[in-house]
Design an enzyme around this catalytic site. Structure first.
Site, mmCIF file in Angstrom:
data_model
loop_
_atom_site.group_PDB
_atom_site.id
_atom_site.type_symbol
_atom_site.label_atom_id
_atom_site.label_comp_id
_atom_site.label_asym_id
_atom_site.label_seq_id
_atom_site.Cartn_x
_atom_site.Cartn_y
_atom_site.Cartn_z
ATOM 1 N N GLY A 220 0.736 -1.161 0.047
ATOM 2 C CA GLY A 220 -0.041 -0.128 0.016
ATOM 3 C C GLY A 220 0.797 1.264 0.052
ATOM 4 O O GLY A 220 2.095 1.353 -0.608
ATOM 5 N N ASN A 223 2.791 6.209 3.456
ATOM 6 C CA ASN A 223 2.152 6.772 4.447
ATOM 7 C C ASN A 223 1.591 5.772 5.440
ATOM 8 O O ASN A 223 2.275 5.719 6.804
ATOM 9 C CB ASN A 223 1.239 8.024 4.307
ATOM 10 C CG ASN A 223 1.729 9.094 3.798
ATOM 11 O OD1 ASN A 223 2.943 9.283 3.923
ATOM 12 N ND2 ASN A 223 0.738 9.913 3.022
ATOM 13 N N GLU A 243 5.752 -3.183 1.352
ATOM 14 C CA GLU A 243 5.897 -3.112 -0.117
ATOM 15 C C GLU A 243 5.007 -1.639 -0.528
ATOM 16 O O GLU A 243 3.876 -1.755 -0.447
ATOM 17 C CB GLU A 243 5.505 -4.024 -1.276
ATOM 18 C CG GLU A 243 5.859 -3.990 -2.605
ATOM 19 C CD GLU A 243 5.019 -3.026 -3.542
ATOM 20 O OE1 GLU A 243 5.835 -2.025 -3.858
ATOM 21 O OE2 GLU A 243 4.134 -3.081 -3.516
ATOM 22 N N CYS A 277 2.232 1.105 -8.534
ATOM 23 C CA CYS A 277 3.199 1.683 -7.585
ATOM 24 C C CYS A 277 4.493 1.802 -8.204
ATOM 25 O O CYS A 277 5.404 2.606 -8.176
ATOM 26 C CB CYS A 277 3.628 0.847 -6.435
ATOM 27 S SG CYS A 277 3.824 -0.896 -6.693
#
Length: 492
Positions: A220, A223, A243, A277
């Protein structure tokens, strides 16, 4: 009943959650979140199931996992539609996700044996053996961009290794999480081996705070990953695999075929509506006439991209973002960059109010200072120009992240230099940043994470090594260390 705990479907005791299609607004799923007590119940079920599951032979666990692969294949069309409708991505892309889920299972089985199987070395007086043992109860946090494939990158190797699991899907993709869990149920997993808890922040915090967890596997945002790292600090007994995201650079140094380079850039920056990502967030482009021509062509082709509904025909290249809020966050980020002095080359546009259909945006930031080193998770590409390749590498590494990096150039020497100097877990040459081999590690360094999920190295963090020196008999050594006396004579 949308939670699966100890082999039973139960109703959540937390807040009501409703999931809608991010483009049409159609209600797709509704159910109640798991409250803290139900999260604890799932953990106790996983703990109770662990000894028997871990003691099964690897072959017995493999049978269940391969049965799940067969169910994915036979339910591919249905699962494809669920993922596409819930995420907003086009049908073609959701189908590739389900295919990746299926293919990754055989890879995970092979990886277990190669990376965490058993080894034995004979010695003159016995043997040295290496075995691997499961951690125990693991929590798996799934992302929304690939709600089937990426969680399974943790779940499959963890189950193969003998762990039991509590799985929390993203609160934005509860339907996909439930659909996948029902296939695991059909695969014949014993009660408690895999448990599903739905929910958002409160459910996640209750799960990560469990004292009886042996580890947490997360995919995810940076933060959230940082929050989990802080929460589990001082607990070295728990494995933590993270990750996270990236502020990924794509270097366009020289391109003989401009259209091919533009195609690669679009695949890198805008596929999945920029919600991967590994997507290119920063385009580093060599100064000069060729760079000017490339940039003009990139803008011209990108402005033809029209996001569409998941089932539109002909199929669109990109669909909607995960939510209207996510789309608006991209627009806000672009507006902030403009305020800082960025020069908009292609403005992102919300096609319809109340939807997440967002066109790509491109903005040049050359010469602008103070640009935040953050991942904008959507179809927004920032451009910087450079004069020489050393400068390009310095710019590429000027980030706290380190997930993916790419180079477009005919020169192998420049790629070799990039391989030596790049700070990224994935470094591609004349290939999209979003391309990754399932048989290779997937992940990065720095703020991008610490382990390599969803592939070859996932086996590493799903089991711990146990070294043994072994002999089937015990005899006194022929030669003793100095100072040892085993003679029959008694010394007084």
């Amino acid at each position: 009943m949308t939670l699966w705990i100890n082999g039973d479907w139960v109703t959540g005791q937390g807040a009501l959650r409703v999931k809608r299609n991010p483009v049409s607004g159609e209600v797709l799923w509704q159910g109640n979140d798991a409250d803290a007590a139900q999260v604890g119940q799932a953990c106790r079920a996983a703990r109770a199931a662990f000894p028997r599951w871990a003691r099964l032979s690897f072959g017995d666990r493999q049978v269940r996992v391969e049965r799940f692969a067969g169910l994915l294949e036979s339910n591919k069309a249905e699962l494809t539609a669920i993922i596409a409708r819930e995420t907003g991505k086009p049908r073609w892309e959701a189908a590739t996700e389900v295919t990746a889920m299926i293919n990754k299972i055989a890879i995970s089985i092979k990886a277990y044996h190669v990376r965490t199987g058993e080894q034995r070395s004979e010695m003159p007086d016995g043997a040295a053996s290496l075995r691997h043992r499961p951690h125990g109860v693991l929590a798996v946090f799934g992302p929304y961009n690939f709600p089937g494939h990426l969680p399974n990158g943790h779940i499959v190797p963890a189950l193969l290794a003998g762990n039991t699991i509590i799985f929390k899907p993203s609160e934005l993709t509860p339907w996909s999480g439930e659909a996948v869990m029902r296939l695991w149920q059909q695969a014949g997993l014993p009660p408690g081996v895999l448990n599903l808890v739905q929910g958002g922040r409160e459910t996640g915090q209750a799960l990560s705070a469990l004292e009886d967890l042996d580890g947490l596997l997360f995919t995810g945002s940076a933060n959230t990953g940082y929050q989990l790292h802080r929460q589990l600090s001082g607990q070295p007994e728990k494995i933590l695999a993270l990750e996270m995201g990236g502020n990924n650079p794509l270097i366009i140094d020289e391109a003989a075929d401009i259209d091919a380079a533009v195609h690669l850039t679009i695949q890198s920056a805008f596929v999945t509506a920029g919600q991967r990502c590994t997507c290119a967030r920063r385009l580093l482009l060599k100064s000069g006439a060729q760079g000017d021509a490339f940039l003009a062509r990139l803008v011209a082709v990108s402005q033809r991209l029209t996001p569409g509904r998941w089932d539109d025909e002909p199929q669109p290249f990109i669909g909607g973002l995960i939510s209207e809020q996510a789309a608006q966050q991209v627009v806000t980020a672009w507006q902030q960059l403009e305020t800082m002095g960025g020069r908009t080359l292609l403005a992102p546009r919300l096609l319809q109010a109340g939807t997440s259909l967002l066109t790509p945006g491109i903005i040049e930031m050359t010469g602008v200072t103070g640009v935040p080193d953050e991942e904008v998770f959507g179809p927004l590409l920032r451009v910087w120009r450079y004069d020489n390749f050393d400068e390009a590498i310095r710019m590429a590494n000027n980030t706290r992240f380190g997930l993916s990096c790419g180079l477009v150039s005919p020169e192998r020497e420049k790629f070799d230099q990039l391989l030596l100097e790049a700070r990224a877990g994935i470094v591609n040459w004349n290939k999209p940043l979003t391309g990754a081999a399932s048989t290779a590690p997937f992940g990065g360094i720095g703020a991008s994470g610490n382990h390599r999920p969803s592939g070859w190295y996932a086996a590493d963090y799903c089991a711990w090594p146990m070294a043994s020196l072994e002999s089937d008999s015990l005899t006194l050594p022929a030669t003793l260390n100095p100072g040892l006396d085993f003679s029959d004579e008694v010394v007084r």
